[in-house]
Design an enzyme around this catalytic site. Structure first.
Site, PDB file in Angstrom:
ATOM      1  CE  LYS A   9      -3.989  -2.346   2.150  1.00 37.11           C
ATOM      2  NZ  LYS A   9      -4.677  -2.492   3.610  1.00 37.11           N
ATOM      3  CE1 TYR A  49      -9.147  -3.555   0.515  1.00 34.17           C
ATOM      4  CE2 TYR A  49      -8.418  -1.416  -0.567  1.00 34.17           C
ATOM      5  CZ  TYR A  49      -8.232  -2.401   0.249  1.00 34.17           C
ATOM      6  OH  TYR A  49      -6.942  -2.611   0.854  1.00 34.17           O
ATOM      7  CG  PHE A  57     -13.171   0.872   7.216  1.00 38.28           C
ATOM      8  CD1 PHE A  57     -12.895   0.279   6.116  1.00 38.28           C
ATOM      9  CD2 PHE A  57     -13.826  -0.026   8.171  1.00 38.28           C
ATOM     10  CE1 PHE A  57     -12.761  -1.246   5.929  1.00 38.28           C
ATOM     11  CE2 PHE A  57     -14.000  -1.432   8.097  1.00 38.28           C
ATOM     12  CZ  PHE A  57     -13.551  -2.042   6.658  1.00 38.28           C
ATOM     13  NE  ARG A  85      -5.948 -12.733   5.149  1.00 36.70           N
ATOM     14  CZ  ARG A  85      -6.404 -11.944   5.223  1.00 36.70           C
ATOM     15  NH1 ARG A  85      -6.413 -10.862   4.277  1.00 36.70           N
ATOM     16  NH2 ARG A  85      -7.314 -11.347   6.233  1.00 36.70           N
ATOM     17  CB  THR A  91      -7.059  -6.472   9.903  1.00 40.25           C
ATOM     18  OG1 THR A  91      -7.362  -7.621   8.893  1.00 40.25           O
ATOM     19  CG2 THR A  91      -7.386  -5.255   8.887  1.00 40.25           C
ATOM     20  NE  ARG A 102      -2.217  -5.729   7.346  1.00 37.45           N
ATOM     21  CZ  ARG A 102      -3.417  -6.314   6.729  1.00 37.45           C
ATOM     22  NH1 ARG A 102      -3.722  -7.557   7.547  1.00 37.45           N
ATOM     23  NH2 ARG A 102      -3.862  -6.024   5.689  1.00 37.45           N
ATOM     24  CG  ASN A 112      -3.523  -2.322   7.026  1.00 37.74           C
ATOM     25  OD1 ASN A 112      -3.415  -2.106   6.120  1.00 37.74           O
ATOM     26  ND2 ASN A 112      -4.508  -3.373   7.444  1.00 37.74           N
ATOM     27  CG  HIS A 115      -5.161  -6.561  -0.428  1.00 39.06           C
ATOM     28  ND1 HIS A 115      -6.323  -6.711   0.173  1.00 39.06           N
ATOM     29  CD2 HIS A 115      -4.983  -7.467  -1.353  1.00 39.06           C
ATOM     30  CE1 HIS A 115      -7.036  -7.557  -0.513  1.00 39.06           C
ATOM     31  NE2 HIS A 115      -6.038  -8.044  -1.458  1.00 39.06           N
ATOM     32  CD  GLU A 126      -8.638  -9.430  -3.735  1.00 39.22           C
ATOM     33  OE1 GLU A 126      -9.490  -9.362  -2.713  1.00 39.22           O
ATOM     34  OE2 GLU A 126      -7.436  -9.829  -3.253  1.00 39.22           O
TER      35      GLU A 126
END
Ligand code: IDP
Ligand code: MG
Length: 150
Positions: A9, A49, A57, A85, A91, A102, A112, A115, A126
């Site tokens: 990100k 998203y 949010f 993950r 998260t 993270r 964070n 993704h 995706e």
């Protein structure tokens, strides 16, 4: 074999963590099959998203993901969804395990860093959203038998 979409990100890029993050995933033993550096458009952010559209949010999330360039990556391998993950962490960074990306580099849930797809179905969807078929590379890493038993 599973595929996962990973996004470094805008905060991860701005903070100079691209190499660190790619290195952690690469050292896990999984295979990168696509990568590009882009400024995310409003339209692509909303498509990516869409599942969060009704969440409080959501506006801040769209603002965040479009606020600067990102690294888009596709990775492939057995159990790659679960493995990535785990490497990414929970998260909320203050609840993410130390040793996770993270957990090691993040504080706020709205910053964070990364993704990763959350299911094999979403991984395929995706990767398909962000990569054209001719942007995906088919290859084998040397020594994959030292990562996977069979
Ligand atoms: P994930 O990225 O761990 O899969 P999701 O629940 O799918 O988490 O949420 C997508 C993204 O939305 C998160 O990574 C984070 O950037 C943002 N987000 C989720 N929950 C909150 C929140 O409560 N406040 C602010 N941002 C949030
Ligand atoms: Mg998610």
């Amino acid at each position: 074999m599973e595929k996962t979409l990973v996004i470094i990100k805008p905060d991860g890029v701005a903070r100079g963590l691209m190499g660190e993050i790619i290195s952690r995933l690469e050292r896990r033993g999984i295979r990168m099959i696509g990568m590009k550096f882009v400024q995310v458009s409003q339209d692509m952010a909303e498509q990516h998203y869409a599942v969060h559209k009704e969440r409080p949010f959501y506006p801040a999330l769209i603002e965040y993901i479009t606020s600067g360039p990102v690294v888009l990556m596709a990775w492939e391998g057995n159990k790659v969804i679960e493995a990535v993950r785990q490497s990414v962490g929970a998260t909320n960074p203050t609840q993410a395990a130390p040793g996770s990306i993270r957990g090691d580099f993040g504080i706020d849930i709205g910053r964070n860093l990364i993704h990763a797809s959350d299911s094999p179905e979403n991984g395929v969807a995706e990767v398909g959203l962000w990569f054209a078929a001719d942007e995906i590379v088919s290859w084998e890493r040397v020594g994959e038998s030292w990562v996977y038993e069979g």
